[in-house]
Design a protein around this motif. Structure first.
Motif, PDB file in Angstrom:
ATOM      1  N   ARG A 136       0.843  -1.210   0.000  1.00  0.00           N
ATOM      2  CA  ARG A 136       0.000   0.000   0.000  1.00  0.00           C
ATOM      3  C   ARG A 136       0.873   1.253   0.000  1.00  0.00           C
ATOM      4  NH1 ARG A 136      -5.111   1.918   1.874  1.00  0.00           N
ATOM      5  NH2 ARG A 136      -5.774  -0.233   2.250  1.00  0.00           N
ATOM      6  N   ARG A 137       1.899   1.252   0.829  1.00  0.00           N
ATOM      7  CA  ARG A 137       2.786   2.418   0.882  1.00  0.00           C
ATOM      8  C   ARG A 137       3.476   2.633  -0.465  1.00  0.00           C
ATOM      9  NH1 ARG A 137       3.371   0.628   6.331  1.00  0.00           N
ATOM     10  NH2 ARG A 137       5.009  -0.860   5.772  1.00  0.00           N
ATOM     11  N   GLU A 138       3.891   1.551  -1.116  1.00  0.00           N
ATOM     12  CA  GLU A 138       4.500   1.677  -2.437  1.00  0.00           C
ATOM     13  C   GLU A 138       3.504   2.238  -3.449  1.00  0.00           C
ATOM     14  OE1 GLU A 138       7.778  -1.974  -2.353  1.00  0.00           O
ATOM     15  OE2 GLU A 138       5.748  -2.359  -3.082  1.00  0.00           O
ATOM     16  N   ALA A 139       2.281   1.715  -3.409  1.00  0.00           N
ATOM     17  CA  ALA A 139       1.258   2.162  -4.359  1.00  0.00           C
ATOM     18  C   ALA A 139       0.917   3.635  -4.165  1.00  0.00           C
ATOM     19  CB  ALA A 139       0.012   1.307  -4.218  1.00  0.00           C
ATOM     20  N   GLU A 140       0.858   4.086  -2.936  1.00  0.00           N
ATOM     21  CA  GLU A 140       0.577   5.494  -2.671  1.00  0.00           C
ATOM     22  C   GLU A 140       1.667   6.375  -3.267  1.00  0.00           C
ATOM     23  OE1 GLU A 140       0.284   5.473   1.553  1.00  0.00           O
ATOM     24  OE2 GLU A 140      -1.866   4.961   1.564  1.00  0.00           O
ATOM     25  N   GLN A 141       2.923   5.954  -3.082  1.00  0.00           N
ATOM     26  CA  GLN A 141       4.031   6.723  -3.641  1.00  0.00           C
ATOM     27  C   GLN A 141       4.008   6.682  -5.165  1.00  0.00           C
ATOM     28  OE1 GLN A 141       7.892   5.412  -2.299  1.00  0.00           O
ATOM     29  NE2 GLN A 141       8.990   6.972  -3.459  1.00  0.00           N
ATOM     30  N   GLY A 142       3.738   5.503  -5.727  1.00  0.00           N
ATOM     31  CA  GLY A 142       3.695   5.370  -7.175  1.00  0.00           C
ATOM     32  C   GLY A 142       2.607   6.223  -7.796  1.00  0.00           C
ATOM     33  N   ALA A 143       1.419   6.199  -7.219  1.00  0.00           N
ATOM     34  CA  ALA A 143       0.309   6.984  -7.756  1.00  0.00           C
ATOM     35  C   ALA A 143       0.656   8.471  -7.781  1.00  0.00           C
ATOM     36  CB  ALA A 143      -0.946   6.738  -6.929  1.00  0.00           C
ATOM     37  N   LYS A 144       1.306   8.943  -6.748  1.00  0.00           N
ATOM     38  CA  LYS A 144       1.663  10.364  -6.686  1.00  0.00           C
ATOM     39  C   LYS A 144       2.715  10.726  -7.736  1.00  0.00           C
ATOM     40  CE  LYS A 144       0.499  10.699  -1.775  1.00  0.00           C
ATOM     41  NZ  LYS A 144       1.024  10.811  -0.396  1.00  0.00           N
ATOM     42  N   LEU A 145       3.690   9.845  -7.937  1.00  0.00           N
ATOM     43  CA  LEU A 145       4.726  10.123  -8.934  1.00  0.00           C
ATOM     44  C   LEU A 145       4.144  10.192 -10.339  1.00  0.00           C
ATOM     45  CD1 LEU A 145       7.755   7.897  -7.816  1.00  0.00           C
ATOM     46  CD2 LEU A 145       7.698  10.394  -7.952  1.00  0.00           C
ATOM     47  N   PHE A 146       3.217   9.291 -10.640  1.00  0.00           N
ATOM     48  CA  PHE A 146       2.682   9.212 -11.992  1.00  0.00           C
ATOM     49  C   PHE A 146       1.598  10.249 -12.274  1.00  0.00           C
ATOM     50  CE2 PHE A 146       4.932   5.244 -12.012  1.00  0.00           C
ATOM     51  CZ  PHE A 146       5.212   4.995 -13.343  1.00  0.00           C
ATOM     52  N   THR A 147       1.145  10.945 -11.252  1.00  0.00           N
ATOM     53  CA  THR A 147       0.076  11.933 -11.452  1.00  0.00           C
ATOM     54  C   THR A 147       0.504  13.330 -11.011  1.00  0.00           C
ATOM     55  OG1 THR A 147      -0.915  11.422  -9.283  1.00  0.00           O
ATOM     56  CG2 THR A 147      -1.736  10.192 -11.195  1.00  0.00           C
ATOM     57  N   THR A 148       1.783  13.598 -11.091  1.00  0.00           N
ATOM     58  CA  THR A 148       2.295  14.913 -10.684  1.00  0.00           C
ATOM     59  C   THR A 148       1.601  16.043 -11.439  1.00  0.00           C
ATOM     60  OG1 THR A 148       4.457  13.962 -10.165  1.00  0.00           O
ATOM     61  CG2 THR A 148       4.367  16.343 -10.491  1.00  0.00           C
ATOM     62  N   ASN A 149       1.289  15.814 -12.707  1.00  0.00           N
ATOM     63  CA  ASN A 149       0.677  16.860 -13.529  1.00  0.00           C
ATOM     64  C   ASN A 149      -0.851  16.826 -13.533  1.00  0.00           C
ATOM     65  OD1 ASN A 149       3.105  18.059 -14.395  1.00  0.00           O
ATOM     66  ND2 ASN A 149       3.381  16.483 -15.970  1.00  0.00           N
ATOM     67  N   ALA A 150      -1.438  15.976 -12.711  1.00  0.00           N
ATOM     68  CA  ALA A 150      -2.899  15.914 -12.636  1.00  0.00           C
ATOM     69  C   ALA A 150      -3.441  17.077 -11.806  1.00  0.00           C
ATOM     70  CB  ALA A 150      -3.343  14.594 -12.025  1.00  0.00           C
ATOM     71  N   ALA A 151      -4.677  17.455 -12.100  1.00  0.00           N
ATOM     72  CA  ALA A 151      -5.315  18.504 -11.296  1.00  0.00           C
ATOM     73  C   ALA A 151      -5.510  18.023  -9.868  1.00  0.00           C
ATOM     74  CB  ALA A 151      -6.653  18.888 -11.921  1.00  0.00           C
ATOM     75  N   ASN A 152      -5.890  16.772  -9.710  1.00  0.00           N
ATOM     76  CA  ASN A 152      -6.001  16.165  -8.386  1.00  0.00           C
ATOM     77  C   ASN A 152      -5.994  14.654  -8.525  1.00  0.00           C
ATOM     78  OD1 ASN A 152      -8.974  15.290  -8.583  1.00  0.00           O
ATOM     79  ND2 ASN A 152      -9.097  17.498  -8.940  1.00  0.00           N
ATOM     80  N   LEU A 153      -5.678  13.982  -7.425  1.00  0.00           N
ATOM     81  CA  LEU A 153      -5.611  12.527  -7.378  1.00  0.00           C
ATOM     82  C   LEU A 153      -6.605  12.014  -6.357  1.00  0.00           C
ATOM     83  CD1 LEU A 153      -4.288   9.735  -7.930  1.00  0.00           C
ATOM     84  CD2 LEU A 153      -2.590  10.325  -6.185  1.00  0.00           C
TER      85      LEU A 153
END
Length: 222
Positions: A58-75
């Motif tokens: 879960r901790r890895e997935a949270e970090q991964g999601a944030k890295l891949f959506t840096t340019n998103a309006a929101n996650l």
């Protein structure tokens, strides 16, 4: 091969939904495409849903999601704790979870999910339930390399820049320490697949990710 630009009624993508059975599936399956889309079209919201996890993953997935959506309006991140490998045996609970997504993730413009003929039972079920739940949406099914040898023939390709392809690989290796003991979790495998799909899709950048579209509505004229 001609390119078609995906648009919505408003003229642009506003909301992308990403569905993954396991904590690294989304990044492996459509990570470079996400980086490309979010770079080219700022202001998109991303909902990121993972169905199986442990505390570490879960901790890895949270970090991964944030890295891949840096340019998103929101996650909008949802990570459930179903058991890896057992999704088809949850006695309807996973179906209830999918039904809840209708309110958690209202009307996405584009849905990324697993390939319907994936030989991993968790992947296959997530794909099936995606089709049941999001019946009037543009759905692209991504592929996951694995021992089973189930790589198919994609009918849709998203060209990505070499930078975004390499960033995908870098982020995967940066985040998923739990997968480093797997012999297939290597830079050359991820790059090779994107290079092959780039060749098949005639990408000018030489790299792309391949997808399977169950149905696509084409509209011509005004």
């Amino acid at each position: 091969m001609s390119a078609i630009q995906l648009k919505t009624a408003s003229g642009k993508l506003e909301h992308i939904l990403c569905l993954g059975a396991h904590c690294d599936d989304i990044e492996i399956g459509c990570g470079a495409a996400l980086l490309e889309i979010l770079e080219r079209q700022p202001g998109i919201s991303v909902s990121w849903v993972v169905f199986t996890s442990t505390d570490d993953r879960r901790r890895e997935a949270e970090q991964g999601a944030k890295l891949f959506t840096t340019n998103a309006a929101n996650l909008n991140l949802h990570i459930f704790d179903y058991r890896d490998g057992f999704l088809p045996y949850t006695n309807g609970a996973i179906k209830e979870t999918f039904e809840s997504l209708k309110s958690l993730v209202p009307n996405p413009d584009l849905v990324f999910t697993h390939y319907r003929h994936d030989l991993h039972q968790d992947h296959r079920l997530v794909s099936e339930l995606t089709g049941n739940t999001f019946r009037n949406h543009q759905v692209l099914e991504y592929e996951i390399p694995k021992w089973d040898g189930d790589m198919g023939q994609p009918n849709a390709f998203i060209e990505v820049s070499e930078k975004n392809a390499r960033d995908k690989i870098r982020f995967l290796q940066q985040v998923y320490n739990s997968q480093q003991n797997k012999r297939w979790f290597t830079d050359d495998l991820f790059w090779s697949l994107m290079r092959i799909r780039g060749m098949e899709g005639n990408a000018t950048s030489n790299v792309a990710e391949g997808f399977y579209s169950r149905k696509t509505r084409l509209q011509f004229g005004g």
